[in-house]
Design an enzyme around this catalytic site. Sequence first.
Site, PDB file in Angstrom:
ATOM      1  N   ASP A 198       5.618   2.614   2.428  1.00  0.00           N
ATOM      2  CA  ASP A 198       4.774   1.451   2.686  1.00  0.00           C
ATOM      3  C   ASP A 198       3.947   1.744   3.935  1.00  0.00           C
ATOM      4  OD1 ASP A 198       3.635  -0.983   3.369  1.00  0.00           O
ATOM      5  OD2 ASP A 198       5.454  -2.161   2.995  1.00  0.00           O
ATOM      6  N   HIS A 199       2.628   1.898   3.751  1.00  0.00           N
ATOM      7  CA  HIS A 199       1.759   2.316   4.852  1.00  0.00           C
ATOM      8  C   HIS A 199       1.642   1.244   5.935  1.00  0.00           C
ATOM      9  CE1 HIS A 199      -0.891   4.986   6.808  1.00  0.00           C
ATOM     10  NE2 HIS A 199      -1.427   5.530   5.742  1.00  0.00           N
ATOM     11  N   ARG A 200       2.034   0.009   5.632  1.00  0.00           N
ATOM     12  CA  ARG A 200       1.999  -1.037   6.647  1.00  0.00           C
ATOM     13  C   ARG A 200       3.078  -0.807   7.709  1.00  0.00           C
ATOM     14  NH1 ARG A 200       2.701  -6.079   2.678  1.00  0.00           N
ATOM     15  NH2 ARG A 200       4.452  -4.698   2.144  1.00  0.00           N
ATOM     16  N   VAL A 201       4.132  -0.106   7.328  1.00  0.00           N
ATOM     17  CA  VAL A 201       5.275   0.101   8.213  1.00  0.00           C
ATOM     18  C   VAL A 201       5.338   1.533   8.734  1.00  0.00           C
ATOM     19  CG1 VAL A 201       7.787  -0.122   8.422  1.00  0.00           C
ATOM     20  CG2 VAL A 201       6.540  -1.639   6.875  1.00  0.00           C
ATOM     21  N   PRO A 214       0.835  -1.216   0.000  1.00  0.00           N
ATOM     22  CA  PRO A 214       0.000   0.000   0.000  1.00  0.00           C
ATOM     23  C   PRO A 214       0.865   1.259   0.000  1.00  0.00           C
ATOM     24  CG  PRO A 214       0.051  -0.969   2.197  1.00  0.00           C
ATOM     25  CD  PRO A 214       0.800  -1.910   1.314  1.00  0.00           C
TER      26      PRO A 214
END
Length: 441
Positions: free
Chosen positions: A413-416, A238
């Site tokens: 990376d929006h997960r991180v 993402p």
Amino acid sequence: MPIEILMPALSPTMEEGTLAKWLVKEGDTVNSGDIMAEIETDKATMEFEAVDEGVVGKIIVAEGTDGVKVNTPIAVLLEDGESADDIGDVSAPKEEASSHAAPAEASEDTAPAKGYGRGETEAPTARSTEGGDRIFASPLARRIAKDKGLDLSQIKGSGPKGRIVKADVMDAKPQAASSALKADAPAASAPAAAAMASGPTTDQVRKMYEGREFEEQPLDGMRKTIAARLTEAKQSVPHFYLRRDIELDALLSFRSKLNKTLEPRGVKLSVNDFIIKACALALQQVPEANAVWAGDRTLSLKPSDVAVAVAIEGGLFTPVLKDADMKSLSALSTEMKDLAARARDRKLAPHEYQGGSFAISNLGMFGIDNFDAIINPPHAAILAVGAGAKKPVVGEDGELKVATVMSTTLSVDHRVIDGALGANLLNAIKDNLENPMGMLA
């Protein structure tokens, strides 16, 4: 008994390679350390060494053959007292290619190796343990386990770094055949297959251009890897994007003075050297952003290991400058020039282009004003750097002036990394570049 030499996995991401050249022929005696062949991986041409001694009884895969799957038999080595009559039917490739889903991080087992030979091939098996760890076993141990119906994931290896060897499987009791082993193998390569299969098929595209003159260009290993990995990255990561303009006049003036001082030493700093240093320091200033995505968790890194994209013919490398925050600008410049030169010659070892938590892609030298880069997993961010250009800007005193401005875009990376954290990271990079003397403090 004759021992099959298998196509090795010379990097964690290697699924197949090209047997570029045989340096031995049938009947030759080889000793441990002798170079037997040159193998082209998706990234480089590497030497394949024997780790044992014997006589080359049969060469199964001819030189120049491409698309040779990892763990496919490529030759047979005969031990003392054996002859070609002892060689059975080894012409058919075995379905033991390594999984694309194996962990991509470089390890001591795979990174610096030049090649593997009989009995010591460190190519991973076609499945991994439930914890994601690859199973390492010698070809002989693997063959005995297969004959006895053993599940290698249930056997503890006693060899170097936990490798399963002959002694480990000889006394092991047969187990029920594992259906999971067969089920996991095709599923493991699904991400790469899905990535390559996206869009119209080859035949469909050909039909679109019937009657038009064209020339087909088959993909080499590097291009296939780039296509698969970046398609997967763009579809599964993402991304979000943060943009800042950075004024370079102070940096350019400071760089000019430093280069005059460094001239007697033959060192010439580039703007890219300052960018590497600025990003490395920013990862220390905003340590929460110095992380990578690891499937079901993140890994927070302590060192600033910064990857830099280097364009080569037919693709690109991302060599990693480790501990970049602790190195001087001149040391970074020298190391970067060396890595870039060897990258263009495809002479980098896997451990030199794997790892890192952050990447830089600079297209400013090509006149590109700005662009959005695709994150290279497991990295959490990549900085896209455009060209510096003279532009009108409003100064702090409200007066209009002309400044050299460079456009940057941080892909995250929006997960991180969340929005505010990403903004803090990009602001730290900007502050370092606009106040370059502070990077020497």
